[in-house]
Design a protein around this motif. Structure first.
Motif, PDB file in Angstrom:
ATOM      1  N   LEU A 198     -11.230  22.599  13.377  1.00 51.13           N
ATOM      2  CA  LEU A 198     -10.469  23.658  14.032  1.00 51.13           C
ATOM      3  C   LEU A 198     -10.763  25.018  13.396  1.00 51.13           C
ATOM      4  CD1 LEU A 198      -6.995  21.926  14.493  1.00 51.13           C
ATOM      5  CD2 LEU A 198      -8.603  22.543  16.299  1.00 51.13           C
ATOM      6  N   GLU A 199     -10.964  25.014  12.100  1.00 53.12           N
ATOM      7  CA  GLU A 199     -11.243  26.267  11.402  1.00 53.12           C
ATOM      8  C   GLU A 199     -12.553  26.885  11.885  1.00 53.12           C
ATOM      9  OE1 GLU A 199     -11.943  27.912   6.821  1.00 53.12           O
ATOM     10  OE2 GLU A 199     -11.289  25.841   7.171  1.00 53.12           O
ATOM     11  N   LYS A 200     -13.597  26.072  11.999  1.00 48.67           N
ATOM     12  CA  LYS A 200     -14.887  26.578  12.452  1.00 48.67           C
ATOM     13  C   LYS A 200     -14.824  26.985  13.928  1.00 48.67           C
ATOM     14  CE  LYS A 200     -17.790  24.066   9.160  1.00 48.67           C
ATOM     15  NZ  LYS A 200     -18.855  23.049   8.977  1.00 48.67           N
ATOM     16  N   ALA A 201     -14.094  26.215  14.728  1.00 44.50           N
ATOM     17  CA  ALA A 201     -13.960  26.547  16.142  1.00 44.50           C
ATOM     18  C   ALA A 201     -13.231  27.877  16.310  1.00 44.50           C
ATOM     19  CB  ALA A 201     -13.222  25.430  16.875  1.00 44.50           C
ATOM     20  N   ARG A 202     -12.152  28.067  15.555  1.00 45.04           N
ATOM     21  CA  ARG A 202     -11.410  29.327  15.631  1.00 45.04           C
ATOM     22  C   ARG A 202     -12.312  30.507  15.263  1.00 45.04           C
ATOM     23  NH1 ARG A 202      -6.203  31.625  14.769  1.00 45.04           N
ATOM     24  NH2 ARG A 202      -5.171  29.629  14.375  1.00 45.04           N
ATOM     25  N   ALA A 203     -13.067  30.373  14.182  1.00 48.25           N
ATOM     26  CA  ALA A 203     -13.934  31.459  13.737  1.00 48.25           C
ATOM     27  C   ALA A 203     -14.979  31.797  14.794  1.00 48.25           C
ATOM     28  CB  ALA A 203     -14.607  31.077  12.422  1.00 48.25           C
ATOM     29  N   GLN A 213      -4.687  30.884  19.534  1.00 44.42           N
ATOM     30  CA  GLN A 213      -3.338  30.724  18.999  1.00 44.42           C
ATOM     31  C   GLN A 213      -3.103  29.265  18.610  1.00 44.42           C
ATOM     32  OE1 GLN A 213      -1.331  33.303  18.559  1.00 44.42           O
ATOM     33  NE2 GLN A 213      -2.638  34.786  19.647  1.00 44.42           N
ATOM     34  N   PRO A 214      -2.209  29.016  17.639  1.00 46.83           N
ATOM     35  CA  PRO A 214      -1.842  27.633  17.330  1.00 46.83           C
ATOM     36  C   PRO A 214      -1.180  26.981  18.533  1.00 46.83           C
ATOM     37  CG  PRO A 214      -1.105  29.134  15.604  1.00 46.83           C
ATOM     38  CD  PRO A 214      -1.526  29.985  16.759  1.00 46.83           C
ATOM     39  N   ALA A 215      -1.418  25.673  18.703  1.00 42.97           N
ATOM     40  CA  ALA A 215      -0.797  24.910  19.791  1.00 42.97           C
ATOM     41  C   ALA A 215      -0.579  23.493  19.301  1.00 42.97           C
ATOM     42  CB  ALA A 215      -1.681  24.917  21.041  1.00 42.97           C
ATOM     43  N   GLY A 216       0.647  23.188  18.863  1.00 44.60           N
ATOM     44  CA  GLY A 216       0.916  21.874  18.309  1.00 44.60           C
ATOM     45  C   GLY A 216       0.067  21.646  17.074  1.00 44.60           C
ATOM     46  N   GLN A 217      -0.684  20.535  17.071  1.00 53.22           N
ATOM     47  CA  GLN A 217      -1.572  20.226  15.957  1.00 53.22           C
ATOM     48  C   GLN A 217      -2.957  20.836  16.140  1.00 53.22           C
ATOM     49  OE1 GLN A 217      -0.447  18.500  13.198  1.00 53.22           O
ATOM     50  NE2 GLN A 217       1.519  18.746  14.251  1.00 53.22           N
ATOM     51  N   GLY A 218      -3.146  21.578  17.244  1.00 50.94           N
ATOM     52  CA  GLY A 218      -4.459  22.139  17.521  1.00 50.94           C
ATOM     53  C   GLY A 218      -4.406  23.628  17.788  1.00 50.94           C
ATOM     54  N   LEU A 219      -5.322  24.083  18.652  1.00 51.84           N
ATOM     55  CA  LEU A 219      -5.425  25.493  18.991  1.00 51.84           C
ATOM     56  C   LEU A 219      -5.488  25.667  20.497  1.00 51.84           C
ATOM     57  CD1 LEU A 219      -8.205  26.590  16.441  1.00 51.84           C
ATOM     58  CD2 LEU A 219      -5.738  27.010  16.225  1.00 51.84           C
ATOM     59  N   CYS A 220      -5.078  26.840  20.944  1.00 49.21           N
ATOM     60  CA  CYS A 220      -5.200  27.206  22.350  1.00 49.21           C
ATOM     61  C   CYS A 220      -5.992  28.504  22.430  1.00 49.21           C
ATOM     62  CB  CYS A 220      -3.827  27.387  22.985  1.00 49.21           C
ATOM     63  SG  CYS A 220      -3.880  27.949  24.711  1.00 49.21           S
ATOM     64  N   ALA A 221      -7.062  28.509  23.231  1.00 46.07           N
ATOM     65  CA  ALA A 221      -7.879  29.699  23.399  1.00 46.07           C
ATOM     66  C   ALA A 221      -7.950  30.061  24.873  1.00 46.07           C
ATOM     67  CB  ALA A 221      -9.286  29.472  22.841  1.00 46.07           C
ATOM     68  N   LYS A 228      -7.511  28.336  30.254  1.00 41.95           N
ATOM     69  CA  LYS A 228      -6.854  27.841  29.046  1.00 41.95           C
ATOM     70  C   LYS A 228      -7.658  26.690  28.474  1.00 41.95           C
ATOM     71  CE  LYS A 228      -2.335  26.043  27.543  1.00 41.95           C
ATOM     72  NZ  LYS A 228      -0.978  25.647  28.041  1.00 41.95           N
ATOM     73  N   MET A 229      -8.042  26.810  27.194  1.00 41.26           N
ATOM     74  CA  MET A 229      -8.783  25.767  26.486  1.00 41.26           C
ATOM     75  C   MET A 229      -7.938  25.268  25.332  1.00 41.26           C
ATOM     76  SD  MET A 229     -12.331  27.921  26.204  1.00 41.26           S
ATOM     77  CE  MET A 229     -12.933  26.787  24.951  1.00 41.26           C
ATOM     78  N   LEU A 230      -7.712  23.973  25.270  1.00 40.62           N
ATOM     79  CA  LEU A 230      -6.994  23.370  24.161  1.00 40.62           C
ATOM     80  C   LEU A 230      -7.995  22.670  23.261  1.00 40.62           C
ATOM     81  CD1 LEU A 230      -3.928  21.872  26.077  1.00 40.62           C
ATOM     82  CD2 LEU A 230      -4.074  24.051  24.837  1.00 40.62           C
ATOM     83  N   LEU A 231      -7.892  22.914  21.959  1.00 41.88           N
ATOM     84  CA  LEU A 231      -8.808  22.340  20.981  1.00 41.88           C
ATOM     85  C   LEU A 231      -8.044  21.424  20.061  1.00 41.88           C
ATOM     86  CD1 LEU A 231     -10.672  25.646  20.021  1.00 41.88           C
ATOM     87  CD2 LEU A 231     -11.242  24.059  21.863  1.00 41.88           C
ATOM     88  N   GLN A 232      -8.545  20.215  19.882  1.00 40.18           N
ATOM     89  CA  GLN A 232      -7.921  19.277  18.965  1.00 40.18           C
ATOM     90  C   GLN A 232      -8.984  18.730  18.038  1.00 40.18           C
ATOM     91  OE1 GLN A 232      -6.240  16.491  21.810  1.00 40.18           O
ATOM     92  NE2 GLN A 232      -8.071  15.194  21.768  1.00 40.18           N
ATOM     93  N   GLU A 233      -8.597  18.511  16.785  1.00 32.16           N
ATOM     94  CA  GLU A 233      -9.553  18.038  15.779  1.00 32.16           C
ATOM     95  C   GLU A 233      -9.509  16.522  15.687  1.00 32.16           C
ATOM     96  OE1 GLU A 233      -9.871  20.372  12.123  1.00 32.16           O
ATOM     97  OE2 GLU A 233      -9.750  18.475  11.007  1.00 32.16           O
ATOM     98  N   SER A 234     -10.679  15.885  15.710  1.00 32.58           N
ATOM     99  CA  SER A 234     -10.722  14.421  15.580  1.00 32.58           C
ATOM    100  C   SER A 234     -11.963  14.006  14.822  1.00 32.58           C
ATOM    101  CB  SER A 234     -10.725  13.782  16.965  1.00 32.58           C
ATOM    102  OG  SER A 234     -11.867  14.161  17.695  1.00 32.58           O
TER     103      SER A 234
END
Length: 234
Positions: A198-203, A213-221, A228-234
């Protein structure tokens, strides 16, 4: 009735900016870049993971956003699908006709929640095998919201008409493609991507100037088309 979930249509005013996002930053592959026969509209197919986004030239900023979900029919299945769905009350905005690109035939219809779907009849051998990129592990699913009173009909639409497999509450799969259905107003809500970091994706996204922006356990861009794109780390 369908061979695959072919793509998710996204109207974007600045198509080249969207290509920079989905190809250059997220690592997707451009598998088609063409124009309508009249030369007025450009459409670009970008595969990311196992799924495909179609970037369509928007008429203006206010015209941007998710447009439709498209399904590829059997070689001669478009007219049969049109007859069957019409008889079941689905409203066809565009009945079967030759595609604007001249490649095959298509039709557009809406469900009770006013979500637009496309049926395409043509030979299609451009999709690559599912793949990962440096940032994206997989394209997880597209999320649609359905008015609560139509959820049961939507379940039947995906499982009976389209032969999707139900993988959980509100989650439907056709091969590597997934659709998540949630209660709501009736629209295509978002796409969800699994990322390695998530850190690399945000950057990477913020370097393009996108809001993250933060969204639950992930990010929303928010993408260049307002998607709207939701990013989750796995």
């Amino acid at each position: 009735m369908v061979r695959e979930m072919n793509h998710i249509g996204l109207r974007v005013y600045d198509v080249d900016a969207a290509i920079r996002l989905y190809r250059d930053v997220l690592g997707g592959a451009v598998i088609r870049d063409g124009k309508s026969l009249d030369g007025k509209s450009r459409f670009v197919y970008i595969q990311l993971g196992g799924s495909v986004l179609e970037l369509i030239t928007a008429n203006g900023v206010s015209d941007q956003g998710f447009a439709h979900i498209a399904f590829l029919t059997d070689h001669d299945g478009l007219d049969a699908a049109y007859s069957k769905l019409s008889s079941e009350g689905y409203f066809f905005v565009i009945p079967p006709k030759v595609a604007a690109s001249g490649d095959g035939r298509l039709a557009f219809f809406r469900d009770d929640s006013a979500i637009t779907y496309e049926l395409i009849q043509r030979e299609e051998h451009i999709r690559k095998a599912p793949f990962s990129t440096e940032l994206v592990r997989a394209f997880r699913y597209v999320t649609v919201s359905i008015k609560p009173e139509f959820l049961q009909k939507t379940d039947a639409f995906y499982t009976q008409e389209l032969s999707f497999q139900r993988e959980g509450e509100g989650l439907y799969a056709f091969g590597t493609d997934h659709v998540q259905v949630v209660p709501g107003e009736g629209r295509i809500e978002s796409i969800t991507l699994d990322v390695y970091s998530l850190e690399k994706a945000r950057a990477a996204l913020e370097q393009l100037g996108l809001a993250v922006q933060p969204a639950g356990q992930g990010l929303c861009a928010t993408g260049f088309g307002g998607e709207k794109m939701l990013l989750q780390e796995s």
